[in-house]
Write a protein that holds these residues in place. Structure first.
Motif, PDB file in Angstrom:
ATOM      1  N   PRO A 179     -16.539  17.849 -10.330  1.00 23.26           N
ATOM      2  CA  PRO A 179     -16.183  16.429 -10.298  1.00 23.26           C
ATOM      3  C   PRO A 179     -14.703  16.249  -9.992  1.00 23.26           C
ATOM      4  N   VAL A 180     -14.411  15.326  -9.105  1.00 22.10           N
ATOM      5  CA  VAL A 180     -13.025  15.046  -8.724  1.00 22.10           C
ATOM      6  C   VAL A 180     -12.906  13.553  -8.431  1.00 22.10           C
ATOM      7  N   ALA A 181     -11.791  12.950  -8.830  1.00 21.99           N
ATOM      8  CA  ALA A 181     -11.568  11.523  -8.617  1.00 21.99           C
ATOM      9  C   ALA A 181     -10.121  11.287  -8.229  1.00 21.99           C
ATOM     10  N   ALA A 182      -9.902  10.202  -7.501  1.00 19.24           N
ATOM     11  CA  ALA A 182      -8.548   9.782  -7.135  1.00 19.24           C
ATOM     12  C   ALA A 182      -8.355   8.342  -7.579  1.00 19.24           C
ATOM     13  N   LEU A 183      -7.280   8.100  -8.329  1.00 16.25           N
ATOM     14  CA  LEU A 183      -6.921   6.750  -8.755  1.00 16.25           C
ATOM     15  C   LEU A 183      -5.662   6.327  -8.009  1.00 16.25           C
ATOM     16  N   PHE A 184      -5.681   5.126  -7.461  1.00 12.49           N
ATOM     17  CA  PHE A 184      -4.542   4.591  -6.708  1.00 12.49           C
ATOM     18  C   PHE A 184      -3.970   3.431  -7.512  1.00 12.49           C
ATOM     19  N   GLU A 219     -22.960   6.654  -4.062  1.00 11.23           N
ATOM     20  CA  GLU A 219     -23.052   5.190  -4.067  1.00 11.23           C
ATOM     21  C   GLU A 219     -22.111   4.630  -5.131  1.00 11.23           C
ATOM     22  N   SER A 220     -21.341   3.602  -4.786  1.00 14.81           N
ATOM     23  CA  SER A 220     -20.344   2.967  -5.653  1.00 14.81           C
ATOM     24  C   SER A 220     -19.236   3.925  -6.068  1.00 14.81           C
ATOM     25  N   GLY A 221     -19.074   5.034  -5.338  1.00 14.16           N
ATOM     26  CA  GLY A 221     -18.004   5.983  -5.640  1.00 14.16           C
ATOM     27  C   GLY A 221     -16.651   5.548  -5.123  1.00 14.16           C
ATOM     28  N   ILE A 222     -16.628   4.494  -4.290  1.00 10.28           N
ATOM     29  CA  ILE A 222     -15.363   3.897  -3.863  1.00 10.28           C
ATOM     30  C   ILE A 222     -15.344   2.457  -4.356  1.00 10.28           C
ATOM     31  N   VAL A 223     -14.355   2.131  -5.172  1.00  9.59           N
ATOM     32  CA  VAL A 223     -14.223   0.781  -5.724  1.00  9.59           C
ATOM     33  C   VAL A 223     -12.852   0.246  -5.361  1.00  9.59           C
ATOM     34  N   LEU A 224     -12.829  -0.946  -4.796  1.00  7.12           N
ATOM     35  CA  LEU A 224     -11.583  -1.568  -4.349  1.00  7.12           C
ATOM     36  C   LEU A 224     -11.261  -2.772  -5.209  1.00  7.12           C
ATOM     37  N   GLY A 225     -10.013  -2.873  -5.641  1.00  9.48           N
ATOM     38  CA  GLY A 225      -9.562  -4.039  -6.377  1.00  9.48           C
ATOM     39  C   GLY A 225      -8.764  -4.930  -5.451  1.00  9.48           C
ATOM     40  N   ASP A 226      -7.430  -4.807  -5.492  1.00 10.98           N
ATOM     41  CA  ASP A 226      -6.550  -5.535  -4.570  1.00 10.98           C
ATOM     42  C   ASP A 226      -6.909  -5.080  -3.158  1.00 10.98           C
ATOM     43  N   GLN A 227      -7.606  -5.927  -2.404  1.00  9.21           N
ATOM     44  CA  GLN A 227      -8.308  -5.483  -1.213  1.00  9.21           C
ATOM     45  C   GLN A 227      -7.420  -4.831  -0.156  1.00  9.21           C
ATOM     46  N   ALA A 231      -5.530  -1.631  -1.532  1.00 11.37           N
ATOM     47  CA  ALA A 231      -6.493  -0.616  -1.947  1.00 11.37           C
ATOM     48  C   ALA A 231      -7.222  -0.016  -0.748  1.00 11.37           C
ATOM     49  N   LEU A 232      -7.635  -0.864   0.167  1.00  8.84           N
ATOM     50  CA  LEU A 232      -8.364  -0.388   1.342  1.00  8.84           C
ATOM     51  C   LEU A 232      -7.496   0.532   2.181  1.00  8.84           C
ATOM     52  N   ASP A 233      -6.240   0.158   2.335  1.00  9.66           N
ATOM     53  CA  ASP A 233      -5.338   0.993   3.129  1.00  9.66           C
ATOM     54  C   ASP A 233      -5.092   2.337   2.443  1.00  9.66           C
ATOM     55  N   ALA A 234      -4.951   2.321   1.117  1.00  5.35           N
ATOM     56  CA  ALA A 234      -4.722   3.568   0.381  1.00  5.35           C
ATOM     57  C   ALA A 234      -5.927   4.502   0.491  1.00  5.35           C
ATOM     58  N   VAL A 235      -7.129   3.952   0.366  1.00  3.50           N
ATOM     59  CA  VAL A 235      -8.343   4.769   0.462  1.00  3.50           C
ATOM     60  C   VAL A 235      -8.493   5.343   1.864  1.00  3.50           C
ATOM     61  N   ARG A 236      -8.289   4.522   2.859  1.00  2.00           N
ATOM     62  CA  ARG A 236      -8.409   4.976   4.252  1.00  2.00           C
ATOM     63  C   ARG A 236      -7.416   6.091   4.552  1.00  2.00           C
ATOM     64  N   SER A 278       0.813  -1.209   0.000  1.00  2.30           N
ATOM     65  CA  SER A 278       0.000   0.000   0.000  1.00  2.30           C
ATOM     66  C   SER A 278       0.847   1.258   0.000  1.00  2.30           C
ATOM     67  N   SER A 279       2.083   1.153   0.486  1.00  2.00           N
ATOM     68  CA  SER A 279       2.915   2.355   0.577  1.00  2.00           C
ATOM     69  C   SER A 279       3.462   2.777  -0.774  1.00  2.00           C
ATOM     70  N   VAL A 280       3.389   1.897  -1.806  1.00  2.00           N
ATOM     71  CA  VAL A 280       3.919   2.255  -3.114  1.00  2.00           C
ATOM     72  C   VAL A 280       2.812   2.602  -4.108  1.00  2.00           C
ATOM     73  N   LEU A 281       1.554   2.575  -3.675  1.00  3.95           N
ATOM     74  CA  LEU A 281       0.483   2.977  -4.575  1.00  3.95           C
ATOM     75  C   LEU A 281       0.561   4.482  -4.806  1.00  3.95           C
ATOM     76  N   ARG A 282       0.680   4.881  -6.052  1.00  3.12           N
ATOM     77  CA  ARG A 282       0.704   6.309  -6.367  1.00  3.12           C
ATOM     78  C   ARG A 282      -0.730   6.825  -6.456  1.00  3.12           C
ATOM     79  N   THR A 283      -0.882   8.110  -6.279  1.00  2.00           N
ATOM     80  CA  THR A 283      -2.207   8.730  -6.322  1.00  2.00           C
ATOM     81  C   THR A 283      -2.241   9.779  -7.419  1.00  2.00           C
ATOM     82  N   ASP A 284      -3.204   9.637  -8.328  1.00  2.00           N
ATOM     83  CA  ASP A 284      -3.483  10.650  -9.341  1.00  2.00           C
ATOM     84  C   ASP A 284      -4.871  11.199  -9.069  1.00  2.00           C
ATOM     85  N   ILE A 285      -4.974  12.523  -8.979  1.00  2.00           N
ATOM     86  CA  ILE A 285      -6.279  13.152  -8.781  1.00  2.00           C
ATOM     87  C   ILE A 285      -6.712  13.798 -10.083  1.00  2.00           C
TER      88      ILE A 285
END
Length: 426
Positions: A92-97, A136-144, A147-152, A4-11
């Protein structure tokens, strides 16, 4: 190293992003990418267009695509905002991890707004809050785990570093890992309000085998057929079931559905289908993507009931339904929904999602339910603390009244009486 520490964030935001989007990027040291018209001509992997394609691929892989989180609709909104159009939901704003690919997604809208809607009259006394609203469904997790740690971490940083004062997250299943992480970690650091509600679902096909499910007993099927015959006879046999899913047909559907809505309590609440440009545009857009579904019962040329929604990833999501009260003795809404269940099953749909709410017809027709929560997280500032206090008081009062009505067995009666009063008020 923890992945989770190497997931980059693009907004991603509209070109020339506003102050809140800029603050969100600064708070987490993320790259801010404008997704207006200028980006669409550059398909390089790290431009806005490239990120949008990664986004679409991620949703297809996880089978969690909905009308709330699609990249193409996000891009269209961002382009409109960049061109100066007003968006009532905010910017509108989004974050991709990401690491080698997208692992998680957050999409929402950012804007400065007054306190929680239950305190509208205090808007002049309470300062506006910088808000991030995640649908609703605005948070989607792949690699659980990653991904969960990055979102949190991301949501916590936005509040902790003052990029936003409040975050609204809608329809989070209470038995999900996301809800547990937010309640356990962020709930321990920030003020959190949780509004629980029930989502009713109807399974149309067997999980795994995909075999159609026969929901009703022979006696119930016979009863429904008899009621449908009676309804048809009331119009002298001039009775039709219509389905709308092509872009060129959606304008007619919207007009028919709005005609029904105009004679119901929904119009007094300013909900339901409206025959306006935004509704027609959205219906045409989704129909062009093969997602839109509209259904109408037509009696002697007049619409008497409608159902509207979208079908994606095997799930039909109900947006709106209503029927003309004058034909209520025939239960046209129930009969239309029963016909819709059959139609959706025939084309391969797996489930029917009634959306949140505990209406009697949803309890009657569903085969299961799940509890969800709307979470509102307030930051550490004084303005956020005051808005949180007002929110607590108003929600508590509403909850006590609802509990009392349910305990006395009059909740459904009050709903029916209230709708009748609203209908008479026009």
């Amino acid at each position: 190293m923890n992945r989770s520490s190497v997931l980059r964030t693009d907004i991603l935001a509209a070109a020339g992003a506003g102050a809140i989007a800029q603050a969100c990027a600064d708070a987490v040291s993320a790259r801010l990418v404008g997704c207006g018209h200028a980006d669409t001509a550059h398909p390089d992997a790290r431009t806005g267009a490239g990120l949008l394609q990664e986004w679409e691929d991620f949703l297809a892989e996880t089978r969690q695509s909905t009308r709330y989180n699609g990249a193409r609709r996000f891009q269209a909104r961002a382009a409109a905002v960049a061109a100066g159009a007003k968006d009532n939901w905010g910017e509108p704003v989004a974050a991709l991890f990401s690491d080698t690919g997208v692992r998680a997604l957050i999409t929402g809208a950012a804007r400065a707004r007054g306190p929680w809607y239950g305190a509208r009259r205090l808007s002049g006394l309470l300062p506006p809050l910088r808000c991030l609203s995640i649908p609703e469904s605005g948070i989607v997790l792949g690699d659980q785990a990653a991904a969960l740690d990055a979102v949190r971490r991301h949501l916590g940083a936005l509040l902790d570093r003052g990029a936003v004062d409040r975050i609204d997250i809608l329809n989070v299943p209470t038995d999900s890992a996301l809800h547990a992480a937010l309640a356990r970690d962020l709930g321990g650091r920030f003020r959190v309000m949780s509004n629980d509600h029930v989502r009713h679902l109807r399974q149309l096909r067997e999980p795994g085998s995909g075999a159609p499910i026969q929901q009703n007993s022979a006696k119930t099927r016979q009863s429904l057929r008899r009621k449908l015959r009676n309804l048809s006879d009331a119009f002298g046999g001039a009775f039709e079931f219509l389905r709308f899913d092509a872009p060129e047909s959606t304008d007619r559907f919207v007009a028919l559905a709005a005609e029904v809505t105009a004679h119901t309590y929904q119009v007094a609440l300013n909900v339901g289908v409206k025959d306006d440009a935004p509704t027609r545009a959205l219906a045409r857009e989704l129909a062009a993507e093969g997602l839109f579904r509209g259904y109408v019962f037509l009696g002697a040329g007049r619409p008497i009931a409608h159902v509207m929604g979208d079908l994606e990833c095997g799930t039909f999501r109900l947006w709106a339904t209503s029927f003309l009260p004058e034909w209520g003795r025939f239960s046209p809404g129930i009969l239309l929904l029963d016909r819709v269940f059959d139609d959706l099953t025939e084309e391969g749909a797996e489930r029917f999602d009634f959306g949140h709410g505990d209406a009697a017809y949803k309890r009657l027709l569903s085969t299961g339910s799940q509890t969800e929560a709307d979470l509102t997280l307030y930051g550490p500032g004084k303005a956020a603390a005051l808005a949180w206090a007002v929110h607590c008081v108003t929600v508590r009062c509403k909850s006590l009244l609802r509990q009392a009505a349910a305990r006395w067995g009059v909740l459904d009666w009050l709903r029916k009486a209230g709708r009748g009063a609203l209908r008479r008020m026009g």
